[in-house]
Design a protein around this motif. Structure first.
Motif, PDB file in Angstrom:
ATOM      1  N   HIS A 103     -22.987  59.310 105.602  1.00 16.91           N
ATOM      2  CA  HIS A 103     -23.084  58.396 106.737  1.00 16.91           C
ATOM      3  C   HIS A 103     -22.295  58.799 107.986  1.00 16.91           C
ATOM      4  O   HIS A 103     -22.506  58.218 109.040  1.00 16.91           O
ATOM      5  CB  HIS A 103     -22.772  56.944 106.309  1.00 16.91           C
TER       6      HIS A 103
ATOM      7  N   ASP B 292     -19.190  50.994 102.876  1.00 17.46           N
ATOM      8  CA  ASP B 292     -18.106  51.978 102.812  1.00 17.46           C
ATOM      9  C   ASP B 292     -16.983  51.497 103.737  1.00 17.46           C
ATOM     10  O   ASP B 292     -17.244  50.885 104.771  1.00 17.46           O
ATOM     11  CB  ASP B 292     -18.631  53.339 103.278  1.00 17.46           C
ATOM     12  N   VAL B 293     -15.727  51.797 103.380  1.00 15.17           N
ATOM     13  CA  VAL B 293     -14.601  51.286 104.169  1.00 15.17           C
ATOM     14  C   VAL B 293     -14.527  51.926 105.559  1.00 15.17           C
ATOM     15  O   VAL B 293     -13.898  51.381 106.462  1.00 15.17           O
ATOM     16  CB  VAL B 293     -13.266  51.470 103.405  1.00 15.17           C
ATOM     17  N   HIS B 294     -15.201  53.078 105.706  1.00 11.86           N
ATOM     18  CA  HIS B 294     -15.252  53.736 107.013  1.00 11.86           C
ATOM     19  C   HIS B 294     -16.559  53.381 107.710  1.00 11.86           C
ATOM     20  O   HIS B 294     -17.602  53.270 107.060  1.00 11.86           O
ATOM     21  CB  HIS B 294     -15.172  55.257 106.842  1.00 11.86           C
TER      22      HIS B 294
ATOM     23  N   ASP C 248     -14.712  52.949  98.706  1.00 11.19           N
ATOM     24  CA  ASP C 248     -13.349  53.277  99.129  1.00 11.19           C
ATOM     25  C   ASP C 248     -12.627  52.104  99.793  1.00 11.19           C
ATOM     26  O   ASP C 248     -11.507  52.266 100.274  1.00 11.19           O
ATOM     27  CB  ASP C 248     -13.338  54.518 100.040  1.00 11.19           C
TER      28      ASP C 248
ATOM     29  N   GLY D 211     -18.546  57.020 100.053  1.00 10.80           N
ATOM     30  CA  GLY D 211     -17.185  57.398  99.662  1.00 10.80           C
ATOM     31  C   GLY D 211     -16.699  56.695  98.401  1.00 10.80           C
ATOM     32  O   GLY D 211     -17.465  56.024  97.694  1.00 10.80           O
TER      33      GLY D 211
ATOM     34  N   TYR E  76     -12.596  57.324  96.462  1.00 15.13           N
ATOM     35  CA  TYR E  76     -11.755  58.502  96.193  1.00 15.13           C
ATOM     36  C   TYR E  76     -10.699  58.279  95.131  1.00 15.13           C
ATOM     37  O   TYR E  76      -9.987  59.214  94.781  1.00 15.13           O
ATOM     38  CB  TYR E  76     -11.144  58.981  97.521  1.00 15.13           C
TER      39      TYR E  76
HETATM   40 ZN   LIG Z   1     -15.615  56.151 103.371  1.00 12.56          ZN
END
Ligand SMILES: [Zn+2]
Length: 314
Positions: free
Chosen positions: A126, A164-166, A251, A293, A295
């Protein structure tokens, strides 16, 4: 129980990011191990993907994007486009396989009759822009899958929900002027990559087809589920998509080393169930879910299992 597909390929392990890198092949192995040990794998319809043909990248990327990554990998470069995009000799092939897997996920739902599918796309996608790799992403898997659903299956309106956290800068930019692709993101803000402010709502004809729900560092289940069910899902219902994709990063989990967000494993099950219900009503299908993600191997494995378990439940 619903028919749910699972698409993954051993070739994705050949994308070697180097010793100690968080975006490592162990991630996909941890997911595979958990789906196996939990017995969930016995409920899934497994499918081996094929690599995406090179020219199919041009559905979302500039023609030179793939050629540049191929040349960098073949030349033995340690990264491409930026220092946060490590590569190895096998990265180009792995990237094409991940993109091919994403596209196969669409076919599994729209052609093979699965209700939903989960695709262990690695490298993730992404953050990949039209002509720029970065943020551990080579090719924008979910964007390629969305265009495939339109071009090969005749769908007009599709939606991408990115938890996703981003923020998914690449996906947003690829579709921000397109009124037929809804992009909705929950993410920690401020955080990498810096985009995803609330006032980014799309451009031109695409205005209103982008929804950003930025969340403060330190947020947890209450904030994320509140925004997801109170803001994101109603916007999705208003858009009326014909298929719903998930950019499924894990994530935002409290254990994850790359965020300060504090989601529990159960939050992923809850978001999945809520989204599935809306998607079924709107589209007659479940979800096409692509790994982004995640991790911390335990957080990733347990959250993925909760996600897949919820996809299977009636
Ligand atoms: Zn991410």
């Amino acid at each position: 129980m619903n028919r749910v597909g699972w698409i993954h390929s051993a070739l994705q392990a050949e994308h070697d990011t180097g010793t100690g890198h968080p975006e490592c092949a162990s991630r996909v192995q941890a997911i595979e191990d958990r789906l196996t040990s939990s017995g969930l794998v016995d409920c899934l319809e497994l499918s081996e993907p094929e690599a995406l043909p090179v020219d199919a990248l041009e559905a979302v990327h500039d023609p030179e994007h793939g050629a540049r990554i191929r040349a960098a990998a073949e030349a033995g470069q340690s990264c491409v486009d930026s220092v946060d995009m490590p590569i190895s000799a096998g990265s180009y092939g792995a990237g094409l396989m991940a993109a091919g897997a994403a596209v196969a996920g669409v076919d599994q739902v729209l052609r093979a009759g699965c209700d939903s599918t989960f695709v262990t796309t690695r490298p993730p996608g992404h953050h990949a822009e039209v002509n720029l790799a970065g943020g551990f992403c080579l090719f924008n898997n979910v964007a390629l899958a969305a265009r495939h659903a339109q071009a090969e299956h005749g769908l007009k309106r599709v939606a991408i929900v990115d938890w996703d956290v981003h923020h998914g800068n690449g996906t947003q930019h690829l579709f921000e002027d397109d009124p037929n692709v809804f992009y909705a993101s929950l993410h920690q803000f401020p955080h990498y990559p810096g985009t995803g402010a609330r006032d980014e709502r799309g451009l031109g004809e695409g205005e209103g087809a982008t929804l950003n729900c930025p969340q403060d560092p330190g947020s947890g289940d209450a904030e994320w589920l509140g925004a997801f069910e109170g803001e994101l899902l109603p916007s999705l219902e208003s858009f009326r998509p014909e298929l719903v994709f998930v950019s499924a990063g894990f994530d935002a989990h409290a254990r994850d080393p790359l965020s300060a967000t504090l989601l529990t494993t159960e939050a992923y099950g809850q978001m999945t169930r809520a989204l599935l219900q809306v998607a079924r009503t709107l589209t007659g299908h479940g979800l096409v879910s692509l790994l982004e993600g995640g991790y911390d191997l335990e957080g990733l494995a347990s959250s993925t299992a909760a996600h897949v378990q919820s996809l299977l439940e009636d």
